[in-house]
Scaffold this active site. Structure first.
Site, PDB file in Angstrom:
ATOM      1  N   HIS A 112      21.544  64.459  29.834  1.00  0.00           N
ATOM      2  CA  HIS A 112      22.344  65.077  31.177  1.00  0.00           C
ATOM      3  C   HIS A 112      21.554  66.360  31.756  1.00  0.00           C
ATOM      4  O   HIS A 112      21.088  66.622  32.669  1.00  0.00           O
ATOM      5  CB  HIS A 112      23.863  65.550  31.102  1.00  0.00           C
ATOM      6  CG  HIS A 112      24.310  66.336  32.045  1.00  0.00           C
ATOM      7  ND1 HIS A 112      24.925  65.421  33.401  1.00  0.00           N
ATOM      8  CD2 HIS A 112      24.488  67.465  32.426  1.00  0.00           C
ATOM      9  CE1 HIS A 112      25.302  66.380  34.035  1.00  0.00           C
ATOM     10  NE2 HIS A 112      25.324  67.669  33.532  1.00  0.00           N
TER      11      HIS A 112
ATOM     12  N   HIS B  40      23.652  54.267  26.993  1.00  0.00           N
ATOM     13  CA  HIS B  40      24.863  54.289  26.358  1.00  0.00           C
ATOM     14  C   HIS B  40      25.813  53.560  27.258  1.00  0.00           C
ATOM     15  O   HIS B  40      26.307  54.067  28.159  1.00  0.00           O
ATOM     16  CB  HIS B  40      25.445  55.769  26.203  1.00  0.00           C
ATOM     17  CG  HIS B  40      26.719  55.782  25.692  1.00  0.00           C
ATOM     18  ND1 HIS B  40      27.195  56.960  24.948  1.00  0.00           N
ATOM     19  CD2 HIS B  40      27.915  54.858  25.544  1.00  0.00           C
ATOM     20  CE1 HIS B  40      28.386  56.741  24.364  1.00  0.00           C
ATOM     21  NE2 HIS B  40      28.834  55.672  24.567  1.00  0.00           N
TER      22      HIS B  40
ATOM     23  N   ARG C 260      28.878  51.461  28.750  1.00  0.00           N
ATOM     24  CA  ARG C 260      30.374  51.252  28.574  1.00  0.00           C
ATOM     25  C   ARG C 260      30.764  50.059  29.050  1.00  0.00           C
ATOM     26  O   ARG C 260      30.189  49.604  30.039  1.00  0.00           O
ATOM     27  CB  ARG C 260      30.921  52.618  29.228  1.00  0.00           C
ATOM     28  CG  ARG C 260      30.685  54.110  28.403  1.00  0.00           C
ATOM     29  CD  ARG C 260      31.250  55.283  28.686  1.00  0.00           C
ATOM     30  NE  ARG C 260      31.331  56.171  27.935  1.00  0.00           N
ATOM     31  CZ  ARG C 260      30.100  57.106  27.917  1.00  0.00           C
ATOM     32  NH1 ARG C 260      29.231  57.007  28.501  1.00  0.00           N
ATOM     33  NH2 ARG C 260      30.260  58.161  26.989  1.00  0.00           N
TER      34      ARG C 260
ATOM     35  N   GLU D 200      23.715  53.514  22.261  1.00  0.00           N
ATOM     36  CA  GLU D 200      24.853  54.134  21.916  1.00  0.00           C
ATOM     37  C   GLU D 200      26.050  53.357  22.221  1.00  0.00           C
ATOM     38  O   GLU D 200      26.177  52.721  23.356  1.00  0.00           O
ATOM     39  CB  GLU D 200      24.897  55.508  22.333  1.00  0.00           C
ATOM     40  CG  GLU D 200      23.496  56.396  21.796  1.00  0.00           C
ATOM     41  CD  GLU D 200      23.782  57.791  22.370  1.00  0.00           C
ATOM     42  OE1 GLU D 200      23.237  58.608  21.727  1.00  0.00           O
ATOM     43  OE2 GLU D 200      24.708  58.244  23.332  1.00  0.00           O
TER      44      GLU D 200
ATOM     45  N   HIS E 267      23.949  66.088  22.512  1.00  0.00           N
ATOM     46  CA  HIS E 267      25.182  66.459  23.338  1.00  0.00           C
ATOM     47  C   HIS E 267      25.004  67.995  23.800  1.00  0.00           C
ATOM     48  O   HIS E 267      25.192  68.755  22.657  1.00  0.00           O
ATOM     49  CB  HIS E 267      26.338  66.365  22.891  1.00  0.00           C
ATOM     50  CG  HIS E 267      27.486  65.937  24.024  1.00  0.00           C
ATOM     51  ND1 HIS E 267      27.748  64.663  24.281  1.00  0.00           N
ATOM     52  CD2 HIS E 267      28.412  66.719  24.493  1.00  0.00           C
ATOM     53  CE1 HIS E 267      28.876  64.865  25.318  1.00  0.00           C
ATOM     54  NE2 HIS E 267      29.071  66.202  25.449  1.00  0.00           N
ATOM     55  N   ASP E 268      24.564  68.101  25.021  1.00  0.00           N
ATOM     56  CA  ASP E 268      24.737  69.590  25.647  1.00  0.00           C
ATOM     57  C   ASP E 268      23.176  70.179  24.887  1.00  0.00           C
ATOM     58  O   ASP E 268      23.165  71.577  25.259  1.00  0.00           O
ATOM     59  CB  ASP E 268      25.714  70.361  25.330  1.00  0.00           C
ATOM     60  CG  ASP E 268      26.815  69.734  26.365  1.00  0.00           C
ATOM     61  OD1 ASP E 268      26.605  69.000  27.041  1.00  0.00           O
ATOM     62  OD2 ASP E 268      27.922  70.248  26.133  1.00  0.00           O
TER      63      ASP E 268
ATOM     64  N   HIS F  21      27.600  53.438  34.607  1.00  0.00           N
ATOM     65  CA  HIS F  21      26.172  53.762  34.734  1.00  0.00           C
ATOM     66  C   HIS F  21      25.175  52.640  34.400  1.00  0.00           C
ATOM     67  O   HIS F  21      24.934  52.010  34.871  1.00  0.00           O
ATOM     68  CB  HIS F  21      26.029  55.331  34.172  1.00  0.00           C
ATOM     69  CG  HIS F  21      27.077  55.556  32.717  1.00  0.00           C
ATOM     70  ND1 HIS F  21      26.964  54.966  31.744  1.00  0.00           N
ATOM     71  CD2 HIS F  21      27.829  56.430  32.478  1.00  0.00           C
ATOM     72  CE1 HIS F  21      27.302  55.384  30.755  1.00  0.00           C
ATOM     73  NE2 HIS F  21      28.271  56.472  31.302  1.00  0.00           N
TER      74      HIS F  21
END
Length: 237
Positions: free
Chosen positions: A214, A43, A45, A70, A190-191, A50
């Site tokens: 993560h 992902h 940005r 993404e 996500h999570d 990162h």
């Protein structure tokens, strides 16, 4: 079996914190594939805090599994995706100041915009997915854009599950059924973690792919990367 795509952003975050090339994002991604993951997600940005655009270019020729990129479809991102031609692009409505993705698209408000973006990616043979909240209205809106898949934003599920809510996945299951009826593939992310992935997989039908970064990288600090991936694969099988 639901495929596991590992988001390697956190590997890049650790590298960037010290400078140099340790840990090596490219070699780690190849190892992740070797440990059984069926995809790699990045992902990038605009601030490259990162994953860098150069990482994306270097990853494409060495990966053996599905590559998922993404991001928000700004011009620089679109140019990168069209150059690299991954298996899949996941469109995320990132706010510039956001630490991480924190909302899905309003697929009704941005329908025409998304339709135009998706048409361009589809013309190059790139599968498209739209990041959406677990809202049937947004799923129906996504179907009108021409996207191939949706990615259900699972933070709300993770929070509810952690509180012991037995209905945590109910809305997600309903949205997945609707998406399937509308001819869309279903991704999620996500999570999601080792603690909550089994229940989600059992409750949500037609799940093609989960993208996990993560939690997986954090769990690997304790269990090791190979063992962590193998645990996810077992829970998703």
């Amino acid at each position: 079996m639901t495929k596991l795509s590992v988001n390697v952003n956190k590997i890049a975050t650790l590298r960037n914190a010290r400078g140099g090339n340790v840990p090596d994002v490219i070699e780690t991604s190849k190892n992740i594939e070797g440990f059984g993951a069926q995809g790699i997600t990045v992902h990038p940005r605009p601030d490259e805090r990162h994953i860098r655009y150069s990482d994306v270019r270097e990853l494409k020729p060495v990966l053996q599994t599905e590559f998922n990129i993404e991001g928000k479809p700004i011009k620089s991102f679109m140019d990168l995706v069209l150059e690299v031609k991954p298996a899949q692009v996941t469109l995320v409505p990132d706010a510039e100041e956001a630490i991480t993705s924190n909302a899905g698209w309003d697929t009704i408000k941005y329908r025409d915009y998304l339709k135009e973006v998706i048409s361009e990616f589809s013309s190059k043979g790139i599968r498209t997915s739209i990041f959406v909240d677990p809202n049937p209205e947004m799923v129906r809106g996504a179907a009108e854009t021409g996207t191939d898949r949706i990615e259900l934003y699972t933070e709300a599920y993770a929070v509810a599950y952690a509180k012991g809510d037995k209905d945590a996945a109910k809305t997600y299951a309903e949205c997945a059924e609707l998406a399937h009826e509308l001819g869309l593939g279903i991704n999620a992310g996500h999570d999601l973690s080792l603690d909550n992935i089994r229940f989600f997989k059992e409750e949500v039908p037609h799940l093609d792919e989960v993208s996990i970064g993560h939690a997986l990288i954090s769990e690997a600090l304790y269990l090791g990367l190979e063992k962590t991936i193998q645990k996810y694969l077992k829970l998703l099988s």
